[in-house]
Design an enzyme around this catalytic site. Structure first.
Site, mmCIF file in Angstrom:
data_model
loop_
_atom_site.group_PDB
_atom_site.id
_atom_site.type_symbol
_atom_site.label_atom_id
_atom_site.label_comp_id
_atom_site.label_asym_id
_atom_site.label_seq_id
_atom_site.Cartn_x
_atom_site.Cartn_y
_atom_site.Cartn_z
ATOM 1 N N HIS A 74 0.844 -1.198 0.000
ATOM 2 C CA HIS A 74 0.000 0.000 0.000
ATOM 3 C C HIS A 74 0.879 1.248 0.000
ATOM 4 O O HIS A 74 2.071 1.172 0.294
ATOM 5 C CB HIS A 74 -0.900 0.023 1.245
ATOM 6 C CG HIS A 74 -0.122 0.180 2.527
ATOM 7 N ND1 HIS A 74 0.492 -0.889 3.156
ATOM 8 C CD2 HIS A 74 0.174 1.259 3.294
ATOM 9 C CE1 HIS A 74 1.110 -0.474 4.238
ATOM 10 N NE2 HIS A 74 0.941 0.843 4.354
ATOM 11 N N HIS A 96 4.818 0.166 -0.130
ATOM 12 C CA HIS A 96 5.525 -0.676 0.838
ATOM 13 C C HIS A 96 4.633 -1.777 1.376
ATOM 14 O O HIS A 96 3.407 -1.752 1.187
ATOM 15 C CB HIS A 96 6.101 0.181 1.980
ATOM 16 C CG HIS A 96 5.088 1.046 2.685
ATOM 17 N ND1 HIS A 96 4.554 2.195 2.137
ATOM 18 C CD2 HIS A 96 4.504 0.932 3.905
ATOM 19 C CE1 HIS A 96 3.703 2.744 2.986
ATOM 20 N NE2 HIS A 96 3.651 1.993 4.067
ATOM 21 N N ARG A 101 7.083 -9.126 15.661
ATOM 22 C CA ARG A 101 7.575 -7.792 15.308
ATOM 23 C C ARG A 101 6.534 -6.757 15.714
ATOM 24 O O ARG A 101 5.325 -7.009 15.587
ATOM 25 C CB ARG A 101 7.820 -7.726 13.801
ATOM 26 C CG ARG A 101 8.256 -6.359 13.296
ATOM 27 C CD ARG A 101 8.624 -6.454 11.807
ATOM 28 N NE ARG A 101 9.170 -5.205 11.315
ATOM 29 C CZ ARG A 101 8.434 -4.194 10.854
ATOM 30 N NH1 ARG A 101 7.125 -4.278 10.823
ATOM 31 N NH2 ARG A 101 9.011 -3.091 10.417
HETATM 32 C C1 LIG Z 1 -4.858 8.143 8.916
HETATM 33 C C2 LIG Z 1 -4.987 6.925 8.437
HETATM 34 C C3 LIG Z 1 -3.992 6.222 7.534
HETATM 35 C C4 LIG Z 1 -4.500 4.796 7.501
HETATM 36 C C5 LIG Z 1 -5.949 5.019 7.580
HETATM 37 C C6 LIG Z 1 -6.106 6.002 8.708
HETATM 38 C C7 LIG Z 1 -5.841 5.280 10.054
HETATM 39 C C8 LIG Z 1 -5.024 4.016 9.891
HETATM 40 C C9 LIG Z 1 -3.994 4.047 8.771
HETATM 41 C C10 LIG Z 1 -3.590 2.660 8.274
HETATM 42 C C11 LIG Z 1 -2.492 2.006 9.120
HETATM 43 C C12 LIG Z 1 -2.097 0.648 8.495
HETATM 44 C C13 LIG Z 1 -1.878 0.742 6.989
HETATM 45 C C14 LIG Z 1 -3.050 1.519 6.328
HETATM 46 C C15 LIG Z 1 -2.935 1.459 4.815
HETATM 47 C C16 LIG Z 1 -4.350 0.990 6.895
HETATM 48 O O1 LIG Z 1 -4.957 0.051 6.494
HETATM 49 O O2 LIG Z 1 -4.650 1.736 8.031
HETATM 50 C C17 LIG Z 1 -3.066 2.922 6.872
HETATM 51 C C18 LIG Z 1 -4.103 3.931 6.310
HETATM 52 C C19 LIG Z 1 -3.621 4.733 5.113
HETATM 53 O O3 LIG Z 1 -2.501 5.245 5.088
HETATM 54 O O4 LIG Z 1 -4.391 4.796 4.163
HETATM 55 O O1 LIG Z 2 5.152 -2.189 10.201
HETATM 56 C C1 LIG Z 2 5.746 -1.480 9.396
HETATM 57 O O2 LIG Z 2 6.977 -1.441 9.330
HETATM 58 C C2 LIG Z 2 4.979 -0.644 8.408
HETATM 59 C C3 LIG Z 2 3.590 -0.313 8.854
HETATM 60 C C4 LIG Z 2 2.854 0.486 7.822
HETATM 61 O O3 LIG Z 2 3.200 0.517 6.672
HETATM 62 C C5 LIG Z 2 1.672 1.246 8.235
HETATM 63 O O4 LIG Z 2 1.247 1.166 9.409
HETATM 64 O O5 LIG Z 2 1.140 1.969 7.362
HETATM 65 FE FE LIG Z 3 2.163 2.133 5.568
#
Ligand SMILES: C=C1C[C@]23C[C@H]1CC[C@H]2[C@@]12CCC[C@@](C)(C(=O)O1)[C@H]2[C@@H]3C(=O)O
Ligand SMILES: O=C(O)CCC(=O)C(=O)O
Ligand SMILES: [Fe+2]
Length: 355
Positions: free
Chosen positions: A232, A288, A297
């Protein structure tokens, strides 16, 4: 990759990883899922170990140039000399461990509601992928106090104070970085102002553009067949990440997947979609993912984005002329519109706003 449609699958509650010895079919990413494991057209499972992301010391007099160069070429770098106390970084990590070590029923007390954004649950992007991820997440927006009370009704202060302090410090570094990055865009100072003239003050706790994401990747009995967090780009201006263990990989079109090797004390900075749009495509919003290990982790990611009503559009150079007209590659959208587009279309969202 279509919009999520199968509402019968529960996308909020993670598996009870503590109670299983093998990877269940629901979590096995096999060859038939390759289109979800690699960007379109790429079919190489190997990671390239000849490359590593730049490591930049913020105290280096050349830091601004190095940061700009890394932002254009990589969209990610590791930052040392950032001034965040080691103790705070360690405390955030140990509080994160303490949270995910709670019994399942306790974590479920803070479960994210369907359609909600904060609390305990699977990654928000899960519905876009055919298999589940080897991952538990916890999202905090604004102060962590309410969540902390759900998790530890009688002893919530350590968690909430640690997380709140960390968010403050992350915000300060990111504002510093954004200023450095935007300055290289040759835009006028008025266009730089939106950061300074405090869209954020006063409603800190509700600013939707910032979030703290705690991630847990449980020890995996069969790491090659599981996926920690699927590929993503972040819906942020800038994201700062801390993790002590390897697992994060970034994608570069010319190289493929590259592992980000943890550097002691460093923070990983990656640029998100909003900075890509503001820079008219010049800065990379890095793709990534996280692969899993036989060992557990943890990671902590702080997302910094504009307030929801902020209009995001390419900040074009003031010196348009001689070399020809510079055209905006993206149309204007409010931050909220774009976030909604990502929630519905994920990676296609950027192409939907191409001019
Ligand atoms: C402010 C944000 C950014 C979000 C949505 C919202 C809260 C949680 C974030 C994440 C965190 C994990 C990866 C991601 C891809 C997900 O699934 O939730 C992120 C997403 C984004 O960057 O789009
Ligand atoms: O766990 C990580 O190193 C990356 C996590 C991440 O990409 C995210 O929370 O958006
Ligand atoms: Fe991310």
């Amino acid at each position: 990759m279509g919009a999520p449609s199968d509402s019968s699958r529960n996308h909020v509650i993670p598996l009870d990883f503590g109670s299983i010895q093998t990877v269940p079919e629901s979590h096995v990413w096999s060859e038939s899922d390759d289109e979800y494991r690699y960007p379109s057209g790429v079919h190489s499972g190997t990671t390239n170990s000849c490359f590593s992301v730049p490591v930049i010391d913020l105290r280096d007099p050349n830091a601004p140039e190095l940061i700009t160069e890394a932002s254009e070429k990589w969209g990610v770098f590791q930052l040392t000399g950032h001034g965040i106390p080691t103790e705070l970084m360690e405390e955030v990590e140990s509080e994160t461990q303490r949270l995910f070590s709670l019994p399942v029923d306790r974590k479920l007390k803070a479960l994210r509601s369907p359609g909600g954004a904060t609390g305990y649950g699977q990654a928000m992007i899960s519905p876009f992928f055919p298999k589940h991820m080897w991952h538990e997440g916890f999202t905090i927006m604004g102060s962590a106090t309410d969540h902390a009370k759900q998790l530890w009704p009688h002893d919530f202060e350590v968690f909430s104070e640690t997380m709140d302090d960390y968010q403050k410090q992350m915000k300060a570094i990111i504002e510093q970085l954004i200023l450095i990055i935007l300055k290289s865009l040759d835009i006028n100072s008025q266009q730089l102002n939106w950061l300074k003239n405090d869209h954020y003050s006063g409603h800190e706790a509700t600013t939707p553009g910032t979030a703290l994401q705690l991630n847990y990747y449980p020890p995996c009995p069969d790491p090659n067949r599981a996926m920690g967090l699927a590929q993503h780009t972040d819906t942020s201006l800038v994201t700062i990440l801390q993790a002590q263990t390897s697992g994060l990989q970034i994608f570069r079109d010319d190289v493929g997947w590259i592992s980000v090797q943890p550097v002691r004390g460093a923070l990983t900075v990656n640029l998100g979609d909003f900075l890509h749009i503001l820079s008219n495509g010049r800065f990379v919003s890095v793709l990534h993912r996280v692969v899993v290990n036989p060992v557990q982790r943890f990671s902590v990611a702080y997302f910094y984005g504009p307030p929801s009503d902020f209009i995001v559009s390419p900040l074009l150079s003031r010196s348009v002329g001689d070399s020809g007209e510079i055209v905006a590659r993206y149309r204007s959208v409010t931050a909220k519109e774009f976030i909604d587009m990502k929630a519905k279309n994920l990676k296609r969202a950027l192409s939907l706003i191409k001019t």
